[in-house]
Design a protein around this motif. Sequence first.
Motif, mmCIF file in Angstrom:
data_model
loop_
_atom_site.group_PDB
_atom_site.id
_atom_site.type_symbol
_atom_site.label_atom_id
_atom_site.label_comp_id
_atom_site.label_asym_id
_atom_site.label_seq_id
_atom_site.Cartn_x
_atom_site.Cartn_y
_atom_site.Cartn_z
ATOM 1 N N UNK A 7 -43.888 -2.684 33.664
ATOM 2 C CA UNK A 7 -44.550 -2.444 34.952
ATOM 3 C C UNK A 7 -43.625 -1.946 36.069
ATOM 4 N N UNK A 8 -42.311 -2.212 35.951
ATOM 5 C CA UNK A 8 -41.358 -1.692 36.946
ATOM 6 C C UNK A 8 -40.156 -1.108 36.211
ATOM 7 N N UNK A 9 -39.374 -0.310 36.949
ATOM 8 C CA UNK A 9 -38.098 0.129 36.390
ATOM 9 C C UNK A 9 -37.171 -1.077 36.356
ATOM 10 N N UNK A 46 -36.146 -12.939 27.275
ATOM 11 C CA UNK A 46 -36.120 -13.726 26.040
ATOM 12 C C UNK A 46 -37.539 -13.907 25.542
ATOM 13 N N UNK A 47 -37.660 -14.497 24.363
ATOM 14 C CA UNK A 47 -38.959 -14.646 23.723
ATOM 15 C C UNK A 47 -39.485 -16.040 24.025
ATOM 16 N N UNK A 48 -40.772 -16.141 24.338
ATOM 17 C CA UNK A 48 -41.360 -17.448 24.585
ATOM 18 C C UNK A 48 -42.834 -17.438 24.232
ATOM 19 N N UNK A 49 -43.569 -18.381 24.814
ATOM 20 C CA UNK A 49 -45.001 -18.482 24.548
ATOM 21 C C UNK A 49 -45.281 -19.341 23.334
ATOM 22 N N UNK A 50 -46.559 -19.731 23.186
ATOM 23 C CA UNK A 50 -46.897 -20.682 22.117
ATOM 24 C C UNK A 50 -46.671 -20.091 20.731
ATOM 25 N N UNK A 51 -46.847 -18.776 20.603
ATOM 26 C CA UNK A 51 -46.641 -18.173 19.273
ATOM 27 C C UNK A 51 -45.256 -17.563 19.117
ATOM 28 N N UNK A 52 -44.395 -17.774 20.085
ATOM 29 C CA UNK A 52 -43.052 -17.183 20.071
ATOM 30 C C UNK A 52 -43.096 -15.678 19.832
ATOM 31 N N UNK A 53 -44.110 -15.036 20.426
ATOM 32 C CA UNK A 53 -44.206 -13.587 20.262
ATOM 33 C C UNK A 53 -44.366 -12.873 21.608
ATOM 34 N N UNK A 54 -44.089 -13.605 22.695
ATOM 35 C CA UNK A 54 -44.200 -13.000 24.016
ATOM 36 C C UNK A 54 -42.798 -12.775 24.579
ATOM 37 N N UNK A 55 -42.555 -11.552 25.047
ATOM 38 C CA UNK A 55 -41.264 -11.255 25.663
ATOM 39 C C UNK A 55 -41.380 -11.511 27.159
ATOM 40 N N UNK A 79 -44.653 -9.576 28.005
ATOM 41 C CA UNK A 79 -45.154 -8.569 27.070
ATOM 42 C C UNK A 79 -45.590 -9.271 25.795
ATOM 43 N N UNK A 80 -46.888 -9.193 25.513
ATOM 44 C CA UNK A 80 -47.408 -9.771 24.278
ATOM 45 C C UNK A 80 -47.124 -8.776 23.152
ATOM 46 N N UNK A 81 -46.225 -9.136 22.249
ATOM 47 C CA UNK A 81 -45.800 -8.164 21.237
ATOM 48 C C UNK A 81 -46.877 -7.941 20.180
ATOM 49 N N UNK A 93 -48.226 -8.228 31.179
ATOM 50 C CA UNK A 93 -48.929 -8.900 32.261
ATOM 51 C C UNK A 93 -47.884 -9.383 33.256
ATOM 52 N N UNK A 94 -48.346 -9.718 34.442
ATOM 53 C CA UNK A 94 -47.471 -10.317 35.465
ATOM 54 C C UNK A 94 -48.032 -11.691 35.760
ATOM 55 N N UNK A 95 -47.791 -12.666 34.875
ATOM 56 C CA UNK A 95 -48.433 -13.965 35.026
ATOM 57 C C UNK A 95 -47.974 -14.674 36.296
ATOM 58 N N UNK A 96 -48.895 -15.425 36.870
ATOM 59 C CA UNK A 96 -48.565 -16.246 38.030
ATOM 60 C C UNK A 96 -47.842 -17.486 37.532
#
Length: 435
Positions: free
Chosen positions: A85-87, A94-103, A124-126, A132-135
């Motif tokens: 979304x930005x330069x 790093x990678x995170x999220x419940x499925x370990x597939x979100x950058x 970034x959902x891989x 997305x720009x989560x709050x």
Amino acid sequence: MDNFLCFLWLVILLLDLFITKSMSAFVPTSRYYQGSVIIGNKIYFLGGIDKTGTGTNNIFYLDVSSPFYSVNPKWTDLTSVAPIPVNSAFAPSCVGGSNKDTIFLFEHHRTNNDNSTSLVTFAFDSTTQKWSAPTTSGAIPQTRQDMRAVVDNNGNIYINGGFEPSITQKSYNSTFILNSLSLSWTNGPNAPIIRSAYTATLLSSGLILYIGGTNDDPSPEINMNSISVYNTNIGTWSLMNAIGDVIAPRQSHSAVLNKNGFIVIYGGAANNYTVAPNPALATLDTNSMPYKWSAKQFNSVYAPPPLAYHSAQIFGDYMFIAFGVSLINAKFDLATAPNNNIFILDTSNYTWVSSIINVNVNSSFVGPPNPNPTTSTSSTPAGNNSSPITIPLIAGLGSLLGAFIIIASIIGIVFCCRKKKRQHYYATAGTNTRI
Ligand SMILES: *[C@@H]1O[C@H](CO)[C@@H](O)[C@H](O)[C@H]1NC(C)=O
Ligand SMILES: *[C@@H]1O[C@H](CO)[C@@H](O)[C@H](O)[C@H]1NC(C)=O
Ligand SMILES: *[C@@H]1O[C@H](CO)[C@@H](O)[C@H](O)[C@H]1NC(C)=O
Ligand SMILES: *[C@@H]1O[C@H](CO)[C@@H](O)[C@H](O)[C@H]1NC(C)=O
Ligand SMILES: *[C@@H]1O[C@H](CO)[C@@H](O)[C@H](O)[C@H]1NC(C)=O
Ligand SMILES: *[C@@H]1O[C@H](CO)[C@@H](O)[C@H](O)[C@H]1NC(C)=O
């Protein structure tokens, strides 16, 4: 008729070869201080400063599944479908999220025309390939850059220190923790040393080791023996004084952890980015107390030049080094010394290789002969590869034309197989007559 089809097939194959050679698929341009994460067998690259001196919105990945040849790496561009979304540059990821597939990417601006005073989280959902720009909630950090993000097994992302680019232009020692599942921030205690441009490596014991970097841009660099250790199990800092070989201070280097508990570091810069510190390659044994450094000498055509601002990831035993800049005329400079090659270190025996035939959990490497024996194979001093082999990053087929040619080839193969079957049939019928 069949002969004609086979001939046609051959022509298509030759055309295919010719086009493969003459046309390049996606090849990323030079960049430095890009973000980088690994998910499965894909090393993702995010942003980075390009030739124009600004951050980019590029996202692409390198497929490191075997067989892997550094001459013809498998790049896939995602910028056209999902630009950042930005330069972005100097931003930890790093990678995170419940499925370990979100950058997760932590930027200092929300749009290209804004300098945010608080850190901006992009995700970034891989799987769906969407940004997305989560709050986020809680103790949202002040804006920083030039730091690293490390995730633990529970999806907690740890960020330490970093450099404030607009107002104070100083480095810090604060500790920020984002729960990547609940998206809430908390503060940890301050680190024992102010740092930016360091490396951060999580050990299996839950300790994060912060190595090298600077107290304040552009210098001086921090003693490599002074390792700040964050214990993610109990949320406390300590300072470890490592022993062993003398490892010159550096910043903007890279580090990975190998299977045997050795942190492998490569490159970096010192003295305001005018010096490549020695040794270029070193390991920190974290099995011994205190941790122990070993300088690694090498002499290989497959070894990288001195690099800074590059990135490194480990897959199996193999450390993949990408992008960044080399040193020419006492300057790490993208304009004169970009690194466009992929360098691979077998961290089981610290051998630089050009290809990987098979990666399994236990690793096995088969080194083919030098594919490019024209350049100096002789007596390259350790850490000083004055004429590294230049491997063009020219890959496969353009997607559309490639698809067409592949379909055409399949049709060709089908016809030829048909012909073969008939030949076989005739042969068993007792005739050697070839049609
Ligand atoms: C953001 O800060 C940089 C300096 O770090 C400055 O050059 C730039 O103009 C600022 N941008 C805006 C929109 O204020
Ligand atoms: C950490 O930062 C705080 C606030 O900036 C400062 O007061 C403290 O002295 C720093 N600690 C070290 C070890 O530099
Ligand atoms: C570091 O180098 C840059 C140019 O490369 C220069 O502008 C700056 O003054 C230098 N800083 C120091 C502390 O020498
Ligand atoms: C891989 O390593 C593990 C433990 O080090 C061992 O038990 C296993 O037999 C190895 N597998 C192969 C295929 O070598
Ligand atoms: C390094 O280790 C790999 C895998 O164990 C092996 O195949 C290779 O020959 C070794 N290289 C050297 C130079 O010892
Ligand atoms: C690398 O080696 C060349 C030739 O041996 C020498 O001229 C050059 O100064 C060396 N560079 C570094 C950074 O050591």
